[in-house]
Motif scaffolding. Structure first.
Motif, PDB file in Angstrom:
ATOM      1  N   THR A   1       0.513  -1.200   0.248  1.00  0.00           N
ATOM      2  CA  THR A   1       0.392  -0.004  -0.094  1.00  0.00           C
ATOM      3  C   THR A   1       0.712   0.954   0.082  1.00  0.00           C
ATOM      4  OG1 THR A   1      -0.263   0.098   2.353  1.00  0.00           O
ATOM      5  CG2 THR A   1      -1.941  -1.210   1.414  1.00  0.00           C
ATOM      6  N   ARG A   2       2.318   1.440   0.614  1.00  0.00           N
ATOM      7  CA  ARG A   2       3.118   2.538   0.540  1.00  0.00           C
ATOM      8  C   ARG A   2       3.821   2.624  -0.980  1.00  0.00           C
ATOM      9  NH1 ARG A   2       6.349   4.423   5.379  1.00  0.00           N
ATOM     10  NH2 ARG A   2       4.568   3.894   6.622  1.00  0.00           N
ATOM     11  N   GLY A   3       3.243   1.668  -1.661  1.00  0.00           N
ATOM     12  CA  GLY A   3       3.909   1.695  -3.635  1.00  0.00           C
ATOM     13  C   GLY A   3       5.603   0.861  -3.202  1.00  0.00           C
ATOM     14  N   ILE A   4       5.625   0.141  -2.224  1.00  0.00           N
ATOM     15  CA  ILE A   4       7.086  -0.646  -2.912  1.00  0.00           C
ATOM     16  C   ILE A   4       6.965  -1.830  -3.552  1.00  0.00           C
ATOM     17  CG2 ILE A   4       8.598  -2.063  -1.052  1.00  0.00           C
ATOM     18  CD1 ILE A   4       8.247  -0.739   1.190  1.00  0.00           C
TER      19      ILE A   4
ATOM     20  N   GLY B   1       7.301  10.366   4.292  1.00  0.00           N
ATOM     21  CA  GLY B   1       6.876   8.993   2.612  1.00  0.00           C
ATOM     22  C   GLY B   1       7.735   9.198   1.337  1.00  0.00           C
ATOM     23  N   GLU B   2       8.876  10.119   1.569  1.00  0.00           N
ATOM     24  CA  GLU B   2      10.095  10.147   0.809  1.00  0.00           C
ATOM     25  C   GLU B   2      10.760   8.418   0.346  1.00  0.00           C
ATOM     26  OE1 GLU B   2       9.703  12.872  -1.102  1.00  0.00           O
ATOM     27  OE2 GLU B   2      11.347  12.244  -2.500  1.00  0.00           O
ATOM     28  N   MET B   3      10.170   8.157  -0.844  1.00  0.00           N
ATOM     29  CA  MET B   3      10.942   6.519  -1.196  1.00  0.00           C
ATOM     30  C   MET B   3      12.523   6.474  -2.032  1.00  0.00           C
ATOM     31  SD  MET B   3       9.071   4.190  -3.612  1.00  0.00           S
ATOM     32  CE  MET B   3       7.348   3.926  -2.045  1.00  0.00           C
TER      33      MET B   3
ATOM     34  N   TRP C   1      18.216  12.966   2.860  1.00  0.00           N
ATOM     35  CA  TRP C   1      16.702  13.288   3.056  1.00  0.00           C
ATOM     36  C   TRP C   1      16.237  12.722   4.957  1.00  0.00           C
ATOM     37  CZ3 TRP C   1      14.397  15.195  -0.866  1.00  0.00           C
ATOM     38  CH2 TRP C   1      12.934  15.018  -1.280  1.00  0.00           C
ATOM     39  N   ALA C   2      16.458  12.052   5.252  1.00  0.00           N
ATOM     40  CA  ALA C   2      16.126  11.523   6.803  1.00  0.00           C
ATOM     41  C   ALA C   2      16.309  12.628   7.682  1.00  0.00           C
ATOM     42  CB  ALA C   2      16.867   9.959   7.254  1.00  0.00           C
ATOM     43  N   THR C   3      17.908  12.994   7.232  1.00  0.00           N
ATOM     44  CA  THR C   3      18.840  14.226   8.252  1.00  0.00           C
ATOM     45  C   THR C   3      18.270  15.511   7.606  1.00  0.00           C
ATOM     46  OG1 THR C   3      20.322  14.302   7.134  1.00  0.00           O
ATOM     47  CG2 THR C   3      20.608  12.876   8.725  1.00  0.00           C
ATOM     48  N   GLY C   4      17.242  15.659   6.521  1.00  0.00           N
ATOM     49  CA  GLY C   4      16.861  17.008   6.512  1.00  0.00           C
ATOM     50  C   GLY C   4      17.105  17.619   5.226  1.00  0.00           C
ATOM     51  N   GLU C   5      18.563  16.592   4.238  1.00  0.00           N
ATOM     52  CA  GLU C   5      19.326  17.482   3.317  1.00  0.00           C
ATOM     53  C   GLU C   5      18.538  16.816   2.114  1.00  0.00           C
ATOM     54  OE1 GLU C   5      23.143  16.299   2.319  1.00  0.00           O
ATOM     55  OE2 GLU C   5      23.377  15.693   4.710  1.00  0.00           O
ATOM     56  N   ARG C   6      18.000  18.245   0.771  1.00  0.00           N
ATOM     57  CA  ARG C   6      17.675  18.231  -0.316  1.00  0.00           C
ATOM     58  C   ARG C   6      18.168  17.935  -1.092  1.00  0.00           C
ATOM     59  NH1 ARG C   6      14.882  16.521   3.096  1.00  0.00           N
ATOM     60  NH2 ARG C   6      13.029  16.522   3.974  1.00  0.00           N
TER      61      ARG C   6
ATOM     62  N   MET D   1       9.548   6.125  -9.790  1.00  0.00           N
ATOM     63  CA  MET D   1      10.829   7.096 -11.174  1.00  0.00           C
ATOM     64  C   MET D   1      10.445   8.069 -11.521  1.00  0.00           C
ATOM     65  SD  MET D   1      10.620   8.169 -14.241  1.00  0.00           S
ATOM     66  CE  MET D   1       9.321   7.569 -15.585  1.00  0.00           C
ATOM     67  N   TRP D   2       9.417   8.437 -11.756  1.00  0.00           N
ATOM     68  CA  TRP D   2       8.715  10.211 -12.346  1.00  0.00           C
ATOM     69  C   TRP D   2       9.452  10.983 -10.640  1.00  0.00           C
ATOM     70  CZ3 TRP D   2       9.324  11.928 -16.437  1.00  0.00           C
ATOM     71  CH2 TRP D   2       8.285  10.713 -17.039  1.00  0.00           C
ATOM     72  N   ARG D   3       9.470  10.694  -9.405  1.00  0.00           N
ATOM     73  CA  ARG D   3      10.186  11.227  -8.146  1.00  0.00           C
ATOM     74  C   ARG D   3      11.276  10.982  -8.108  1.00  0.00           C
ATOM     75  NH1 ARG D   3       9.413  15.730  -5.567  1.00  0.00           N
ATOM     76  NH2 ARG D   3      10.196  15.323  -2.784  1.00  0.00           N
ATOM     77  N   ASP D   4      11.805  10.038  -8.635  1.00  0.00           N
ATOM     78  CA  ASP D   4      13.251   9.994  -8.740  1.00  0.00           C
ATOM     79  C   ASP D   4      14.001  10.477  -9.959  1.00  0.00           C
ATOM     80  OD1 ASP D   4      15.630   8.200  -7.308  1.00  0.00           O
ATOM     81  OD2 ASP D   4      15.855   7.221  -9.846  1.00  0.00           O
ATOM     82  N   VAL D   5      13.555  10.894 -11.042  1.00  0.00           N
ATOM     83  CA  VAL D   5      13.797  11.865 -11.755  1.00  0.00           C
ATOM     84  C   VAL D   5      13.680  12.541 -11.042  1.00  0.00           C
ATOM     85  CG1 VAL D   5      13.457  12.130 -14.404  1.00  0.00           C
ATOM     86  CG2 VAL D   5      13.501   9.631 -13.483  1.00  0.00           C
ATOM     87  N   THR D   6      12.763  13.381 -10.873  1.00  0.00           N
ATOM     88  CA  THR D   6      13.048  14.343 -10.634  1.00  0.00           C
ATOM     89  C   THR D   6      13.619  15.127  -9.272  1.00  0.00           C
ATOM     90  OG1 THR D   6      11.013  14.660 -10.540  1.00  0.00           O
ATOM     91  CG2 THR D   6      11.429  16.074  -8.472  1.00  0.00           C
ATOM     92  N   ARG D   7      13.687  14.202  -8.292  1.00  0.00           N
ATOM     93  CA  ARG D   7      15.471  14.838  -7.236  1.00  0.00           C
ATOM     94  C   ARG D   7      16.393  14.171  -8.430  1.00  0.00           C
ATOM     95  NH1 ARG D   7      12.490   9.792  -3.212  1.00  0.00           N
ATOM     96  NH2 ARG D   7      14.349   8.658  -4.903  1.00  0.00           N
ATOM     97  N   GLU D   8      17.084  13.311  -9.329  1.00  0.00           N
ATOM     98  CA  GLU D   8      17.905  13.327  -9.655  1.00  0.00           C
ATOM     99  C   GLU D   8      18.315  14.759 -10.453  1.00  0.00           C
ATOM    100  OE1 GLU D   8      19.368  10.971  -7.865  1.00  0.00           O
ATOM    101  OE2 GLU D   8      20.145  10.431 -10.118  1.00  0.00           O
TER     102      GLU D   8
END
Lengths: 207, 207
Positions: A168-171, A182-184, A197-202, B67-74
């Motif tokens: 259900t989480r999309g894994i 929720g970032e995967m 990401w977990a530590t707040g880096e973007r 994929m779209w989220r990953d490509v956005t980050r990349e």
């Protein structure tokens, strides 16, 4: 003391890239100040939902050949031993239930690494009770009672619930790293990014 | 002067990760002293051979969302613009034929980057002849004769042969980097490793 950020590490014991991630996640998480939650689950039901009766690495032979070569290179790069288990994929049900049962004792991490090391480092069968017994003895837990506790209805239904949560989480594959927001991040290659990401880096410029 | 090592860069114009690779391969290859051969091909027939009538990113929605989220980050990490084209995947046939036709003039690289930038940087349709015409004009080639030359039987059969070569070499996705010794690297994430391999570097401990 402020709480450390948490990263959920979802893995299937049959997954080669989960092996690579499991063997290196703890020192990286420690350095990043991130707490890892070990989340064993079963990819089989998720693959079945996509119409796949086996691992995509078996269903799509070109992809499977490539995967083994890539894992060989990555293991060499990470100085990890690699011996391909036969059959592949291994049946990961018993190991997943045991990991859940041992999680309450704080042993999920050590047990998981030991199983992966036996399976992909030595090519041993993780559905073989003698292999599992060796690992449990090495961990210092009572073999008979631990194996028995992992067959309890509560553990069985917990594993089903974990697998359903993954779905259900999309894994859709393993390893998958899920941050509290929720970032995967999918794949051993993304472990460092998941921890950051977990530590707040973007990434700069991310909308 | 010794010949530079060659790396074949296999890509499909509809592939988001091929966009990321195409936009960054030249300076990396230059720094590594590696010559890139631009090898456009069509993933469609290869996917069809696996029983897939569309992109796996559409067939498997969880994978597509990720994929779209990953490509956005990349893309953010690489400071590349990203705008999702609609529909996805785009029809890449015309662009692939043009890239092959322009390769003889040494323009495959510039044309490929321009197409990917329009498609994934601006979200434009690459099967739209006005988009293609803009790109060709910008490259300084005659639009009418170039479009016409890309429809020649020789170019059409060349693209079919390239795609068949990709399939027989075991290519199952894009981008794929192939070294002269046959070593294969799949995915934008493996570009640096592919370049290193092409120059003779090997992971320590690799058998």
């Amino acid at each position: 003391m402020p709480q450390r950020p948490v990263l959920d590490f979802w893995y299937d014991f049959a997954s080669p890239y989960s092996y690579l991630a499991a063997m290196r996640i703890e020192p990286l998480a420690e350095a990043a100040g991130v707490e890892i939650r070990w989340r064993p689950f079963l990819l089989g039901p998720i693959f079945a939902g996509q119409g796949w009766a086996s691992s995509p690495f078996n269903l799509f032979p070109s992809k499977g050949r490539y995967m083994w070569r890539d894992v060989t290179r990555e293991a060499a790069r990470l100085a990890l031993p690699l011996k391909r288990p036969d059959p592949f994929p291994q049946n990961s049900l018993t190991a997943a239930r045991l990991a859940l049962a041992l999680r309450e004792k704080g042993l999920a991490s050590a047990f998981t690494r030991a199983v992966f090391a036996a399976e992909f480092g030595e090519g041993r069968s993780i559905s073989d009770i003698t292999v599992i017994s060796d690992i449990l003895r090495e961990l210092g837990v009572d073999v008979a009672s631990t194996v028995s506790s992992a067959q309890a209805a509560a553990v069985k239904s917990r594993l089903r619930a974990e697998t359903e949560e993954a779905r259900t989480r999309g894994i859709f594959g393993a390893p998958t790293f899920l941050c509290a927001d929720g970032e995967m991040f999918w794949g051993n290659d993304r472990l460092e990014q998941a921890l950051a990401w977990a530590t707040g880096e973007r990434p700069a410029g991310l909308l």
